[in-house]
Design an enzyme around this catalytic site. Structure first.
Site: not given
Ligand code: GAL
Length: 671
Positions: A103, A153, A148, A296, A107, A142
């Site tokens: 993932r 760039c 890059c 998260e 760029c 995130e």
């Molecule tokens: C975070 C990210 C999530 C998932 C999680 C666990 O940093 O935003 O998508 O990847 O870590 O690896």
């Protein structure tokens, strides 16, 4: 106050969705974040959108009374897009392009990428702007600085420099390119910097501008999405999931466009270097000086190819309450159920792979019911400290570019102050310098290495008007161009501090620095002696100070110049400035904090055990104090005068917290 979860309906058969939604509701989860990696399902072919499945999933959640935050999916562009435009892959410093299959393979400065990002955002927001369950948006996932090295760039960096400096003469002068015969006579000659070119280092001024450029590229990419969401869904909030102490980019600039900051908290993961949730929460809240969301929150064993440790019973609840103690208004657990496939199979969710509610589900449901019970009290309360620690991403980058010696790292410096304040139950707000400094009685400043005249004026005014300022060594060394200033250190703050740095030396652990240290070879650091006779070990850095109006609070006992001042206090206007000419052990910062908070008469608690985190949320005149036992052992904590126990053990002068336990008390009104 909300408790929720990150959910990926696209990972599960549709006939399971109603069960998931029901179990969520039964656990007291009232908000779900989703869709941030689902581009290939939302636009399976270029221009052919399919949001029906997402609408059905949202409808099922809504049926259980659950609200939804949608993520724009631009952290994972689909394969068809990259096949058509391989130039979207970012390049590393050697020009090697990241390929498909992980993932963040895009760029963010690339105009084609930006146009596809705008298109998917526009289509998604148009579809869900009026959906009754949707309350807000998360941009991408995130974000990091777009560090890059693709040709595009390089071209855009040169344009950026041309806009900034106007002429090559101005750039050459600002960067001092005469050094090593680097004067540029054409814009196309300017390189992108990287550590290992010919094994030699780049000009620090070039470096710092590249860091600024890479950060601004990400901010601009996000801005495209924010503009669309504001236009099409004006009633929805917009946030982003920041990464705590991550520092590749300027989070303050990234947050300017947002309604509030959210962040991803994995305090028990082996993946995130900064397992320091208390400080990270404060840094995240400090960006906008506003309550935050945790988008998260760790809900189980972390793991990709390898696995981390299972959180102990009670630890997940403790971390989640700690988030609220530090100003979170919502805590969403990552993730609902451990995925059966893909890179994150072992990143455990609330449910295991088997999908059956077990211990973690019940622990989180218990937390959610506690939150529901206390929400009427806590809703609308905020965290606002009387003291602050300054944070700056630019200072951080400049210290990364030239660390000088291990131990001057930005977060290390913040942490030393934060830990000492924590021992007196005085969590500092970690804020940018542009904040209203006058709202703090004391401000602690890690090396303000790049000191612009504006910043110096701001800090001087703060002291003049009655503030107490604490400065670290390596303050006032540089101009904004990352070239050295010529005034005696600490540069334009020398008068405020009432000192001049006459000489200095890094302190290496194995090099004795004084004759007094003879026979002491291999011992770390040097001794300093406070006026009251207490001695502390000093390390990393030694400033030898000339008093220019300040008084010495501590002098070198060992070092190059025994007897010379190393810690000073100076009255300036209505306030005072304390200069620390070295880096010390924890006890040294505790002594400095004690000197300052006692002098200011700040209400604190003494005897907070190590590992117990204390924060106050306030609502008007009401104050709620949180004690969070981060340790796996019983801890006795001193209590201030309280009127009510809201959670946890009651007590009068002290209370016993069990392992990972949390207590919340309503404080008695101040006399
Ligand atoms: C975070 C990210 C999530 C998932 C999680 C666990 O940093 O935003 O998508 O990847 O870590 O690896």
């Amino acid at each position: 106050m909300r408790v929720g979860v990150d959910y990926y309906p696209e990972h599960w058969p549709e006939d399971r969705w109603p069960t998931d939604a029901r179990l969520m509701r039964e656990a007291g989860l009232s908000v779900v974040r989703m869709a941030e990696f689902a581009w290939c399902r939302m636009e399976p072919q270029e221009g052919r959108y399919d949001f029906d499945w997402l609408e059905r999933a949202i409808g099922i959640l809504h049926g259980e009374g659950i609200e939804v935050v949608l993520g724009t999916p631009t952290a994972t562009p689909p394969a068809w897009l990259h096949e058509r435009y391989p130039e979207l892959y970012p390049a590393d410093p050697r020009g090697y392009r990241k390929g498909f299959g992980t993932r963040l393979q895009r760029c963010l400065g690339n105009e084609i990428m930006r146009s596809y990002s705008r298109r998917i955002t526009e289509a998604m927001v148009a579809r869900f702007a009026d959906n009754p369950a949707v309350i807000g948006w998360q941009t991408d996932n995130e974000f990091e600085a777009n560090l890059c090295y693709c040709d595009d760039c390089a071209r855009r960096f040169r344009e950026w420099l041309r806009r900034k400096y106007g002429t090559l003469d101005a750039l050459n002068a600002a960067w001092g390119t005469v050094f090593w015969s680097q004067e540029y006579s054409g814009w196309s000659q300017i390189p992108l910097p990287w550590e290992a070119r010919c094994g030699q280092s780049h000009n620090p001024s070039l470096w710092l501008d590249y860091r600024r450029f890479a950060s601004e590229t990400t901010v601009a990419f996000q801005h495209d999405q924010v503009e669309i969401i504001r236009r099409l869904a004006p009633g929805h909030f917009i946030t982003h999931n920041f990464m705590g102490l991550h520092d590749s980019m300027d989070y303050v600039a990234l947050a300017e466009d947002l309604d509030f900051v959210s962040w991803d908290n994995y305090p028990g993961g082996a993946w995130h270097a900064d397992r320091d949730p208390a400080m990270a929460h404060d840094a995240m809240r400090g960006i906008k000086e506003k309550n935050i969301w945790v988008m998260e929150e760790q809900s189980g064993i972390p793991g990709w190819e390898r696995m981390g440790v299972r959180p102990a019973p009670g630890q997940i609840r403790m971390w989640a309450w700690q988030a609220i103690a530090h100003g979170a208004d919502a805590v969403l657990f990552f993730r609902w159920r451990s995925c059966l496939y893909g890179t994150e199979q072992y990143w455990h969710g609330i449910l295991n792979h088997d999908g059956i509610p077990r211990r973690r589900y019940h622990e989180i449901a218990g937390f959610a019911s506690e939150v529901a019970k206390l929400s009427p009290e806590l809703d609308g309360s905020i965290v606002k400290s009387r003291v602050a620690i300054l944070n700056s991403y630019e200072q951080n980058w400049a210290l990364q570019i030239q660390p000088q010696i291990d131990g001057l790292g930005w977060w290390e410096q913040v942490r030393r102050f934060a830990n000492a304040l924590g021992r007196r139950a005085l969590g500092g707000d970690i804020v940018p310098i542009t904040t209203n400094l006058a709202s703090f009685q004391a401000v602690f400043v890690p090396s303000w290495y790049i000191l612009t005249d504006d910043d110096a004026q701001r800090l001087a005014d703060y002291v003049k008007n009655g503030g107490t300022l604490v400065l670290n060594p390596r303050t006032g060394v540089k101009h904004a161009d990352n070239t050295c200033r010529t005034e005696p250190l600490p540069g334009p703050l020398a008068e405020v501090a009432g000192i001049e740095v006459d000489d200095y030396s890094p302190i290496y652990p194995t090099v004795p620095l004084s004759s007094a240290a003879e026979g002491n070879e291999g011992s770390e650091g040097c001794l300093i002696r406070m006026a009251d006779g207490r001695e502390f070990c000093a390390k990393v850095w030694a400033d030898y100070l000339t008093l220019k109006g300040a008084e010495a609070v501590a002098t070198w006992e060992q070092g190059h110049f025994p007897g010379e001042p190393v810690v000073t206090r100076n009255r300036f206007g209505k306030g005072s400035c304390c200069y620390l000419g070295t880096i010390g052990e924890a006890e040294f910062y505790e002594a400095v904090v004690a000197m300052i908070v006692d002098e200011l008469g700040l209400p604190t608690l003494e005897g907070i055990p190590l590992g117990v985190d204390v924060r106050v949320r306030r609502k008007g005149e009401e104050r709620f104090v949180f004690f969070v036992n981060q340790t796996g052992e019983d801890q006795w904590v001193p209590l201030p005068p309280i009127v009510e126990t809201l959670l946890g053990p009651s007590g009068t002068k002290e209370a016993a917290l069990g392992p990972y336990d949390v207590a919340i008390y309503k404080l008695a009104p101040r006399a």
